[in-house]
Design an enzyme around this catalytic site. Structure first.
Site, short mmCIF file in Angstrom:
data_model
loop_
_atom_site.label_atom_id
_atom_site.label_comp_id
_atom_site.label_asym_id
_atom_site.label_seq_id
_atom_site.Cartn_x
_atom_site.Cartn_y
_atom_site.Cartn_z
N GLU A 24 -59.23 27.12 -104.77
CA GLU A 24 -58.84 25.75 -105.16
C GLU A 24 -59.87 25.13 -106.10
O GLU A 24 -60.37 24.03 -105.88
CB GLU A 24 -58.66 24.88 -103.91
CG GLU A 24 -57.49 25.34 -103.04
CD GLU A 24 -57.12 24.38 -101.92
OE1 GLU A 24 -57.98 23.58 -101.51
OE2 GLU A 24 -55.97 24.45 -101.45
N GLU A 26 -51.66 30.25 -100.08
CA GLU A 26 -51.79 29.34 -98.94
C GLU A 26 -50.54 28.49 -98.87
O GLU A 26 -50.11 27.93 -99.88
CB GLU A 26 -52.99 28.39 -99.07
CG GLU A 26 -54.33 29.01 -98.77
CD GLU A 26 -55.46 27.99 -98.79
OE1 GLU A 26 -55.23 26.82 -98.40
OE2 GLU A 26 -56.56 28.37 -99.20
C1 BGP Z 1 -56.80 24.10 -98.34
C2 BGP Z 1 -58.02 24.95 -98.16
C3 BGP Z 1 -58.11 25.69 -96.88
C4 BGP Z 1 -57.38 25.07 -95.71
C5 BGP Z 1 -56.13 24.33 -96.06
C6 BGP Z 1 -55.59 23.44 -94.96
O1 BGP Z 1 -57.08 23.01 -99.14
O2 BGP Z 1 -58.14 25.91 -99.18
O3 BGP Z 1 -59.43 26.03 -96.66
O4 BGP Z 1 -58.19 24.50 -94.81
O5 BGP Z 1 -56.25 23.55 -97.20
O6 BGP Z 1 -56.28 22.24 -94.98
P1 BGP Z 1 -56.91 21.56 -93.71
O7 BGP Z 1 -57.75 22.60 -93.08
O8 BGP Z 1 -57.72 20.42 -94.23
O9 BGP Z 1 -55.77 21.12 -92.87
#
Ligand code: BGP
Length: 481
Positions: free
Chosen positions: A177, A378
């Protein structure tokens, strides 16, 4: 009509070292930036402490202890039918301060075991070199990626692990990201611009100059690493990784449409235009001028960027938002960004707007722009799970989210998009990046670990485990009703 996924489609799941490995100080590992983040919640931001306070709880220190459960976890992924497992390497496990001349052999040996285990199960590892972390020493000494020094230090780390694992790892992503480096939380986690930050009230502000300079250093580093990988082994495939925050114009007022166009350029296209096309986009110069950004570049930087074009485009997709100019807009949020509320969409318990059609739309937009293979690395839903007395977990909400997004991908493939794979975020419960919570669960596999640090770390299968298994086994041909 049934959805048809291409043969060899890469079904799997995605994780990040800092959020699930634990063992933060084991076998010579140095502290990384995330080890200084305490737990927070939807309402309360995570706090950073400069020194690790033994009386405070830092959820990333233990994660879910993948470090000591890797064989069991990979076997469970194999049972679901994973073709690919996205994970990251912890930089500070290999170079504890980031400045050593030689790597930490015990850290390297851990990933040997992980990759060998993946291979034994027929799972292709997809490795992110930097997923929201860096050795904490580099934050204190250099203020992270604000400093040019990081380019060389990252190159040393990245080339070391590429040399070690290129026979077992064919697919790599440079920065997770990368585009979130322009947001407040991303600037802390991704680019490490937190020197002097002591919590939300400390008053440290990151300027656009710092953010865009840090990104420039990451682009150069990424370009050099991509080139090195291609020269080392022609079979290696190198990808970018963007957080695709799809936004729609809040109304059909042309002012809103234009505001959204600018936001899409800034948030979603800026970084990938550089990494996919190998040059800064045409709209960058005006943006820099109007935001007081004057990039310091050295001769050769633009050549490194041009020579380091990626082979495939990857992105995370969770939600969409709206952008507009009217004062009465209602706002909502994700972990890295804020945006307008969309009355046509429902939200998760954490306010993330669920928009499967947006995934189809995003895939079409991205493919139209770049015409290279795409991968969703993701996608997922953070939710509270209830464990029944017999230990079962009936997570119908997660299954519904999964099916709707898989169907949207099928439509995009039918539209003609070259989509090669899908890795669900957090196939096993892990620490949330945004809030540091455990109770915000994404997994198909439940982990007995809680926000107060208690729990046995025992793993168990949720209903969604079997739902995803069915989808994978039929290559998306069934299990989507
Ligand atoms: C993205 C990241 C991840 C992951 C995901 C879910 O932005 O790359 O590392 O954590 O989001 O977000 P969160 O964990 O804040 O719910």
């Amino acid at each position: 009509m049934a959805v048809v996924f291409p043969e060899g489609f890469l079904w799997g799941g995605a994780t990040a070292a800092n959020q699930f490995e634990g063992a933060w100080d084991v076998d010579g590992r140095g502290p990384s930036v995330d080890d200084h983040f305490m737990g927070g919640s939807f309402e309360r931001p995570r706090e950073i402490t400069r020194d690790i306070d033994p009386n405070k709880l830092y959820p990333n220190h233990d994660g879910i202890d993948f470090y000591h459960h890797s064989e069991e976890d990979i076997a469970l992924f194999a049972e679901m039918g994973f073709k690919v497992f996205r994970m990251s390497i912890s930089w500070s496990r290999i170079f504890p301060t980031g400045e050593e001349e030689t790597p930490n052999e015990r850290g390297l040996a851990f990933y040997d075991r992980v990759f060998d285990c993946c291979r034994e199960h027929g799972i292709e590892p997809l490795v992110t070199l930097s997923h929201y972390e860096m050795p904490y020493h580099l934050v204190e000494k250099y203020n992270g990626w604000e400093s040019r020094e990081l380019i060389e230090l990252f190159y040393r780390y990245a080339t070391c692990v590429i040399d070690r694992y290129h026979d077992r790892v064919r697919m790599w992503l440079t920065f997770n990201e990368i585009n979130t480096g322009t947001s407040a939380l991303g600037a802390m986690m991704s680019t490490g611009l937190i020197r002097g930050y002591e919590g939300p009230s400390s008053g440290i502000e990151v300027t656009p100059q710092q953010c865009y300079q840090a990104l420039h250093h990451q682009f150069v580093a990424s370009g050099r690493v991509v080139r090195y990988a291609h020269e080392t082994n022609t079979e290696l495939k190198m990808g970018n990784m963007d957080c695709f925050i799809l936004s729609y114009a809040a109304t059909c007022d042309p002012a809103d449409v234009w505001a959204n166009e600018c936001e899409m350029n800034r948030m979603n296209w800026y970084c990938s235009d550089v990494q996919v096309r190998g040059a800064y986009p045409f709209y960058a110069r005006r943006y820099w001028r109007e935001h007081g950004v004057e990039l310091a570049m050295e001769p050769g930087d633009l050549d490194d960027i041009a020579a380091g074009k990626v082979d495939f485009y990857t992105f995370s997709y969770y939600m969409s938002s709206t952008v507009g100019t009217h004062a009465d807009m209602e706002m909502t949020q994700g972990n890295m960004v804020f945006g307008g509320k969309n009355p046509y969409l429902e939200s998760t318990d954490w306010g993330w707007q669920i928009d499967p059609t947006g995934l189809r739309y995003a895939l079409n937009q991205i493919y139209a722009r770049y015409q290279i293979p795409l991968m969703v690395v993701e996608n997922g839903m953070g939710a509270y799970d209830k464990v029944e007395e017999d230990g079962s977990i009936h997570d119908a909400y997660r299954i519904d989210y999964l099916k709707r997004h898989v169907r949207a991908m099928g439509e995009a493939i039918d539209d003609g998009v070259d989509l090669i794979g899908y890795t669900w975020w957090g196939p096993i419960d892990l620490v949330s990046a945004g809030t540091g919570e455990m109770r915000k669960r994404y997994g198909f596999i439940y982990v007995d670990k809680h926000d107060d640090g208690t729990g046995t770390c025992a793993r168990s299968r949720k209903d969604s485990f079997f739902a995803y298994q069915k989808i994978i086994q039929s290559n998306g041909a069934s299990g989507l009703d």
